[in-house]
Write an enzyme that holds these catalytic residues in place. Structure first.
Site, PDB file in Angstrom:
ATOM      1  CD  GLU A   1      -2.860  -4.917  -1.589  1.00  0.00           C
ATOM      2  OE1 GLU A   1      -3.929  -4.524  -2.237  1.00  0.00           O
ATOM      3  OE2 GLU A   1      -2.345  -4.375  -0.975  1.00  0.00           O
TER       4      GLU A   1
ATOM      5  CE  LYS B   1      -6.736  -1.183   0.414  1.00  0.00           C
ATOM      6  NZ  LYS B   1      -5.667   0.037  -0.011  1.00  0.00           N
TER       7      LYS B   1
ATOM      8  CE  LYS C   1      -2.339   0.295   4.436  1.00  0.00           C
ATOM      9  NZ  LYS C   1      -1.574   1.068   3.365  1.00  0.00           N
TER      10      LYS C   1
ATOM     11  CB  SER D   1       1.089  -5.032  -0.837  1.00  0.00           C
ATOM     12  OG  SER D   1       2.449  -4.127  -0.348  1.00  0.00           O
TER      13      SER D   1
END
Ligand code: 2PG
Ligand code: MG
Length: 405
Positions: A204, A384, A333, A363
């Site tokens: 990341e 995020k 997500k 990721s």
């Protein structure tokens, strides 16, 4: 509107692993795509991920059932997909395929109505209630992962992510500028410490060197935050992704097997030593309710416990664990659940339960900026999106563009 064709393409994500791109074409020849990211530390109840050949088979089923159907909203499309799938985790159609269709369809609708993607989501799912316009202007916290460990790096850290949480500091552009500066300075500090030449980078975009132990990255980042007098604007967060280092009923942590109690004590020590440690994501494995229960913390104490593998963007799990008080924030997500509608429902459930919502990348990322539009539409508390570098930077840029800040 009717769907004329759906084209599937195998593309590569930021780890150069195979993932899907979906192209949706309407009977009026309007066409939009969606790309699906992929996770490495995945919750066991996440939507199924199909490879290209499996997805092609399932696309045939979808194509036949969709033929001639008029669909006028994202919800209609998603109800159709969920109904056709009929399983708890999209194991008949593939959650990555259903999400791709769902997102591409939302883009087509936005184009037809002449609005941005986030506006279509807002209209359909988050309402235009009074005060919403105010909320929309709320700048989300940025959770930026600057040191990578766990399954995202080849170093010795058990904890997967060490994040700067940007909570304030002016406009988005100014905040991101400070973050970029901090990221570079941290690189300098780690380079001196590492002395092995070029710094390795994790999945990341965070630095991925070895450390003395799992608290050292927090200590280094904390020091640097104070050195630059950023403590009003920056806090710290971790994502332990603890399911990955769970072994049976114990955890393999810093070379030893420890039980839940010991891990809990470790976090409590971290919180005591690192005052600006604000968020703990997946501190325990997804089946370790005892751990979550012991660590109970809520926003009143200025700290958050965040569910991710635990909640997998599923409104039912979110409601359940919020009610039990196991978490005070939740990761959202879209590819954990597999449609736009269910993702928005998960956000709404979280808000109703008083949880903070953090819309998150995976990721293995793609060029697709859907999550940024979702964050704006649902007035998320946080996004995020990794370190401000490489492929992750597109999310930062989209953030500045659509929040116009
Ligand atoms: C997480 C995510 C994103 P992955 O655990 O929160 O940071 O990782 O996409 O590998 O599941
Ligand atoms: Mg996580």
């Amino acid at each position: 509107m009717k769907v004329k064709d759906i084209i599937l393409r195998q593309i590569f994500d930021s780890r150069a692993e195979e993932t899907l791109e979906v192209d949706l074409i309407t009977d009026e020849n309007v066409s939009f795509w969606a790309q699906i990211p992929s996770g490495k530390s995945r919750g066991s109840k996440e939507a199924a991920v199909f490879d290209l050949s499996e997805a092609q088979k399932s696309l045939k089923v979808i194509g036949n059932a969709l033929h001639g159907k008029k669909i006028n909203s994202v919800r209609e499309m998603d109800d159709f997909l969920v109904g056709l799938d009929g399983t708890a985790n999209k194991s008949k159609l593939g959650g990555n395929l259903t999400l791709g269709i769902s997102v591409a369809f939302a883009r087509v609708l936005a184009f037809e109505k002449g609005v941005e993607l986030n506006e279509i989501l807002k209209w359909e799912f988050f309402g235009e209630a009074k005060g919403e316009a105010e909320k929309e202007r709320k700048i989300p916290m940025i959770f930026s992962n600057l040191i990578n460990g766990g399954s995202h790096a080849k170093n010795n850290l058990d904890i997967q992510e060490y994040m700067i949480v940007v909570k304030g500091g002016g406009s988005l552009r100014e905040r991101i500028k400070k973050l970029v500066h901090f990221y570079r300075q941290l690189g300098g500090v780690l380079e001196m410490k590492n002395k092995k030449g070029k710094l390795p980078i994790g999945d990341e975009g965070g630095y991925a060197v070895d450390f003395k132990n799992n608290i050292e990255p927090l200590e280094i980042m904390e020091k640097l935050i104070y050195r630059f007098a950023l403590e009003k604007d920056f806090a710290l967060g971790i994502d332990a992704a603890a399911s990955n280092f769970q072994r049976g009923k114990e955890y393999r942590f810093e070379g030893k097997l420890i039980n839940t109690k010991k891990l809990e004590k470790t976090y409590k020590d971290y919180l005591k030593k690192i005052e600006i440690l604000y968020s703990l994501e997946d501190p325990f494995a997804e089946n370790d309710f005892e751990g979550f229960n012991e660590l109970k913390m809520d926003s009143r104490h200025g700290k958050i416990v965040v569910g991710d593998d635990l909640t997998v963007t599923n409104p039912d799990f979110i409601n359940k664990y919020a009610e039990e008080g196991l978490i005070s924030a939740v990761i959202i997500k879209p590819n954990q659940i597999g449609t736009v509608t269910e993702t928005c429902e998960a956000m709404i459930a979280a808000k109703k339960s008083g949880l903070k919502t953090i819309v998150s990348h995976r990721s293995g990322e793609t060029d697709d900026n859907f999550i940024i539009h979702l964050a704006k539409a649902g007035a998320a508390d946080g996004v995020k999106i990794g370190a401000p570098i490489h492929e992750r930077i597109y999310k930062f840029n989209e953030l500045m563009r659509i929040y116009n800040d």
